[in-house]
Design a protein around this motif. Structure first.
Motif, PDB file in Angstrom:
ATOM      1  N   PHE A 142       0.823  -1.168   0.050  1.00  0.00           N
ATOM      2  CA  PHE A 142       0.064   0.080   0.067  1.00  0.00           C
ATOM      3  C   PHE A 142       0.951   1.457   0.027  1.00  0.00           C
ATOM      4  O   PHE A 142       0.632   2.115  -0.793  1.00  0.00           O
ATOM      5  CB  PHE A 142      -0.957   0.006   1.290  1.00  0.00           C
ATOM      6  CG  PHE A 142      -1.666   1.361   1.556  1.00  0.00           C
ATOM      7  CD1 PHE A 142      -2.753   1.805   0.730  1.00  0.00           C
ATOM      8  CD2 PHE A 142      -1.293   2.121   2.584  1.00  0.00           C
ATOM      9  CE1 PHE A 142      -3.470   2.838   0.905  1.00  0.00           C
ATOM     10  CE2 PHE A 142      -1.810   3.331   2.738  1.00  0.00           C
ATOM     11  CZ  PHE A 142      -3.057   3.753   1.783  1.00  0.00           C
ATOM     12  N   PHE A 143       1.840   1.448   0.728  1.00  0.00           N
ATOM     13  CA  PHE A 143       2.872   2.539   1.074  1.00  0.00           C
ATOM     14  C   PHE A 143       3.448   2.750  -0.402  1.00  0.00           C
ATOM     15  O   PHE A 143       3.287   3.710  -1.096  1.00  0.00           O
ATOM     16  CB  PHE A 143       3.833   2.351   2.190  1.00  0.00           C
ATOM     17  CG  PHE A 143       3.048   2.450   3.564  1.00  0.00           C
ATOM     18  CD1 PHE A 143       2.022   3.089   3.902  1.00  0.00           C
ATOM     19  CD2 PHE A 143       3.763   1.984   4.459  1.00  0.00           C
ATOM     20  CE1 PHE A 143       1.506   3.099   5.015  1.00  0.00           C
ATOM     21  CE2 PHE A 143       3.435   1.667   5.798  1.00  0.00           C
ATOM     22  CZ  PHE A 143       2.410   2.506   6.377  1.00  0.00           C
ATOM     23  N   ALA A 144       3.883   1.940  -1.038  1.00  0.00           N
ATOM     24  CA  ALA A 144       4.603   1.910  -2.260  1.00  0.00           C
ATOM     25  C   ALA A 144       3.828   2.139  -3.302  1.00  0.00           C
ATOM     26  O   ALA A 144       4.236   2.993  -4.200  1.00  0.00           O
ATOM     27  CB  ALA A 144       5.263   0.437  -2.354  1.00  0.00           C
ATOM     28  N   THR A 145       2.575   1.782  -3.360  1.00  0.00           N
ATOM     29  CA  THR A 145       1.726   2.016  -4.620  1.00  0.00           C
ATOM     30  C   THR A 145       1.196   3.410  -4.421  1.00  0.00           C
ATOM     31  O   THR A 145       1.192   3.986  -5.389  1.00  0.00           O
ATOM     32  CB  THR A 145       0.335   1.290  -4.351  1.00  0.00           C
ATOM     33  OG1 THR A 145       0.752  -0.351  -4.460  1.00  0.00           O
ATOM     34  CG2 THR A 145      -0.598   1.166  -5.514  1.00  0.00           C
ATOM     35  N   VAL A 146       0.949   3.860  -3.359  1.00  0.00           N
ATOM     36  CA  VAL A 146       0.547   5.216  -3.036  1.00  0.00           C
ATOM     37  C   VAL A 146       1.624   6.144  -3.326  1.00  0.00           C
ATOM     38  O   VAL A 146       1.389   7.118  -4.196  1.00  0.00           O
ATOM     39  CB  VAL A 146       0.276   5.712  -1.631  1.00  0.00           C
ATOM     40  CG1 VAL A 146      -0.095   7.102  -1.373  1.00  0.00           C
ATOM     41  CG2 VAL A 146      -1.133   5.048  -1.181  1.00  0.00           C
ATOM     42  N   PRO A 173      10.523   1.222   3.228  1.00  0.00           N
ATOM     43  CA  PRO A 173      10.721   0.296   4.234  1.00  0.00           C
ATOM     44  C   PRO A 173      10.503   1.098   5.574  1.00  0.00           C
ATOM     45  O   PRO A 173      10.457   0.028   6.466  1.00  0.00           O
ATOM     46  CB  PRO A 173      12.149   0.016   3.937  1.00  0.00           C
ATOM     47  CG  PRO A 173      12.226   0.214   2.474  1.00  0.00           C
ATOM     48  CD  PRO A 173      11.323   1.611   2.274  1.00  0.00           C
ATOM     49  N   LEU A 174      11.002   2.005   5.888  1.00  0.00           N
ATOM     50  CA  LEU A 174      11.039   2.615   7.185  1.00  0.00           C
ATOM     51  C   LEU A 174       9.666   2.971   7.837  1.00  0.00           C
ATOM     52  O   LEU A 174       9.179   2.578   9.029  1.00  0.00           O
ATOM     53  CB  LEU A 174      11.956   3.918   7.409  1.00  0.00           C
ATOM     54  CG  LEU A 174      11.746   4.960   8.657  1.00  0.00           C
ATOM     55  CD1 LEU A 174      12.162   4.012   9.751  1.00  0.00           C
ATOM     56  CD2 LEU A 174      12.490   6.149   8.561  1.00  0.00           C
ATOM     57  N   ALA A 175       8.749   3.327   6.833  1.00  0.00           N
ATOM     58  CA  ALA A 175       7.306   3.492   7.198  1.00  0.00           C
ATOM     59  C   ALA A 175       6.628   2.093   7.536  1.00  0.00           C
ATOM     60  O   ALA A 175       5.881   2.078   8.281  1.00  0.00           O
ATOM     61  CB  ALA A 175       6.670   4.092   6.155  1.00  0.00           C
ATOM     62  N   THR A 176       7.055   1.203   6.694  1.00  0.00           N
ATOM     63  CA  THR A 176       6.568  -0.294   7.142  1.00  0.00           C
ATOM     64  C   THR A 176       7.116  -0.618   8.507  1.00  0.00           C
ATOM     65  O   THR A 176       6.226  -0.994   9.256  1.00  0.00           O
ATOM     66  CB  THR A 176       7.052  -1.243   6.032  1.00  0.00           C
ATOM     67  OG1 THR A 176       6.824  -0.701   4.737  1.00  0.00           O
ATOM     68  CG2 THR A 176       6.616  -2.783   6.425  1.00  0.00           C
ATOM     69  N   ALA A 179       5.047   0.916  11.073  1.00  0.00           N
ATOM     70  CA  ALA A 179       3.690   0.246  11.214  1.00  0.00           C
ATOM     71  C   ALA A 179       3.673  -1.085  11.746  1.00  0.00           C
ATOM     72  O   ALA A 179       2.879  -1.313  12.672  1.00  0.00           O
ATOM     73  CB  ALA A 179       3.118   0.154   9.562  1.00  0.00           C
ATOM     74  N   PHE A 180       4.602  -1.857  11.455  1.00  0.00           N
ATOM     75  CA  PHE A 180       4.850  -3.050  12.467  1.00  0.00           C
ATOM     76  C   PHE A 180       5.007  -2.857  13.801  1.00  0.00           C
ATOM     77  O   PHE A 180       4.632  -3.628  14.590  1.00  0.00           O
ATOM     78  CB  PHE A 180       5.980  -4.099  11.721  1.00  0.00           C
ATOM     79  CG  PHE A 180       5.944  -4.349  10.414  1.00  0.00           C
ATOM     80  CD1 PHE A 180       4.471  -4.473   9.787  1.00  0.00           C
ATOM     81  CD2 PHE A 180       7.034  -4.813   9.527  1.00  0.00           C
ATOM     82  CE1 PHE A 180       4.421  -4.755   8.389  1.00  0.00           C
ATOM     83  CE2 PHE A 180       6.616  -5.388   8.141  1.00  0.00           C
ATOM     84  CZ  PHE A 180       5.449  -5.271   7.516  1.00  0.00           C
ATOM     85  N   ALA A 181       5.859  -1.776  14.243  1.00  0.00           N
ATOM     86  CA  ALA A 181       6.129  -1.623  15.569  1.00  0.00           C
ATOM     87  C   ALA A 181       4.916  -1.232  16.089  1.00  0.00           C
ATOM     88  O   ALA A 181       4.643  -1.581  17.280  1.00  0.00           O
ATOM     89  CB  ALA A 181       6.959  -0.527  15.586  1.00  0.00           C
ATOM     90  N   LEU A 182       3.892  -0.344  15.385  1.00  0.00           N
ATOM     91  CA  LEU A 182       2.876   0.127  15.878  1.00  0.00           C
ATOM     92  C   LEU A 182       1.783  -1.071  16.415  1.00  0.00           C
ATOM     93  O   LEU A 182       1.061  -1.223  17.452  1.00  0.00           O
ATOM     94  CB  LEU A 182       2.138   1.099  15.081  1.00  0.00           C
ATOM     95  CG  LEU A 182       0.615   1.706  15.555  1.00  0.00           C
ATOM     96  CD1 LEU A 182       0.789   2.342  16.813  1.00  0.00           C
ATOM     97  CD2 LEU A 182       0.046   2.356  14.502  1.00  0.00           C
ATOM     98  N   ILE A 183       1.852  -2.035  15.511  1.00  0.00           N
ATOM     99  CA  ILE A 183       1.037  -3.114  15.527  1.00  0.00           C
ATOM    100  C   ILE A 183       1.331  -4.120  16.748  1.00  0.00           C
ATOM    101  O   ILE A 183       0.499  -4.657  17.757  1.00  0.00           O
ATOM    102  CB  ILE A 183       0.959  -4.386  14.360  1.00  0.00           C
ATOM    103  CG1 ILE A 183       0.488  -3.469  13.180  1.00  0.00           C
ATOM    104  CG2 ILE A 183       0.245  -5.514  14.690  1.00  0.00           C
ATOM    105  CD1 ILE A 183       0.661  -4.259  11.828  1.00  0.00           C
TER     106      ILE A 183
END
Length: 203
Positions: A142-146, A173-176, A179-183
Motif C-alpha cells: 500500500f505504501f509503495a503503491t501510493v 521500508p522505514l514507514a513499514t 507500522a509493524f512496530a505500532l501493531i
C-alpha cells in the motif's frame, strides 16, 4: 503525463514478490480452512499457542466477512499485483485511469487488513500466523503503491510533486517498520504475549 518516463523496476519486483508471498499465505489459510471443516475438533498446524493461532480467526464471522472465507479474497486478489508487476517489468505502460483503479484496489486491501488487525487485537484476542504474513506484505505494498501513484502522475501532473514522491520511495521500508512496530505495541497493550510467543517460534 499519465505514465512515468522510466520503468519502475523496483516497484515491479516488489509487486511480484509481495503477490507470491501473499498468495501463498492465502493458500495456506485455505488449506487450514478445509482441514477445520473436515475435523472441527482437531488443532490446526498454525495453532501455535492460545495467542498465536488460526482456528479462532477462521471460525469467527470476521473470517468470512463477505459471506465466504477471507482467504479466497487473497487467492484471487493477489493475482492483480502479480500481473501488474510482471507487466511493469516487461515495459508495459498503463494510463492514469488504470493506475487509479489499481490504487483503489490496493487501498481496499489495506483498509480490510487494518480492520482485521483491529478485530484480531480487540475482539478475537489472537494473532493468526498466516494472517500476519498477509499483513506483512499488504502494508508495504500500500505504501509503495501510493508513493508510486504520486510519482507517475496519477494523482498530480506537477513535476515537483512527482519528484518529491520519487524521493519518498526509499522511505517506504522505514514507514513499514514503524507500522509493524505500532501493531506490536498495540498487541502488547492488549495484553497479548506477542513478543514472547514470537520469540519461541523463531528461536
Amino acid at each position: 503525463m499519465s505514465e512515468q518516463r522510466t520503468r519502475p523496476v523496483g516497484f515491479g519486483i516488489w509487486l511480484i514478490v509481495a503477490s507470491v508471498i501473499g498468495w501463498w499465505a492465502a493458500f495456506q489459510l485455505t488449506v487450514e480452512k478445509f482441514a477445520l471443516l473436515e475435523n472441527p475438533q482437531d488443532a490446526l498446524a498454525c495453532d501455535l499457542s492460545p495467542f498465536i493461532q488460526c482456528s479462532t480467526n477462521l471460525q469467527s464471522w470476521q473470517g468470512s466477512v463477505f459471506g465466504f472465507p477471507n482467504p479466497l479474497i487473497g487467492l484471487t486478489g493477489w493475482m492483480a499485483p502479480l500481473v501488474v508487476g510482471v507487466a511493469v517489468l516487461a515495459g508495459a505502460r498503463f494510463p492514469r485511469w488504470f493506475w487509479a483503479v489499481f490504487g483503489a484496489g490496493i487501498t481496499f486491501a489495506f483498509g480490510l487488513v487494518c480492520w482485521l488487525i483491529a478485530q484480531s487485537l480487540y475482539d478475537l484476542f489472537v494473532l493468526c500466523p498466516w494472517c500476519m504474513v498477509t499483513w506483512a506484505v499488504t502494508i508495504p505494498t500500500f505504501f509503495a503503491t501510493v508513493v508510486h501513484l504520486f510519482r507517475n502522475g496519477t494523482f498530480s501532473g506537477s513535476e515537483k510533486v512527482r519528484a518529491s514522491a520519487g524521493r519518498l520511495m526509499p522511505w517506504v521500508p522505514l514507514a513499514t517498520i514503524l507500522a509493524f512496530a505500532l501493531i506490536i505495541l498495540l498487541a502488547q497493550l492488549q495484553g497479548l504475549d506477542f513478543l514472547g510467543e514470537m520469540a519461541k517460534i523463531l528461536f
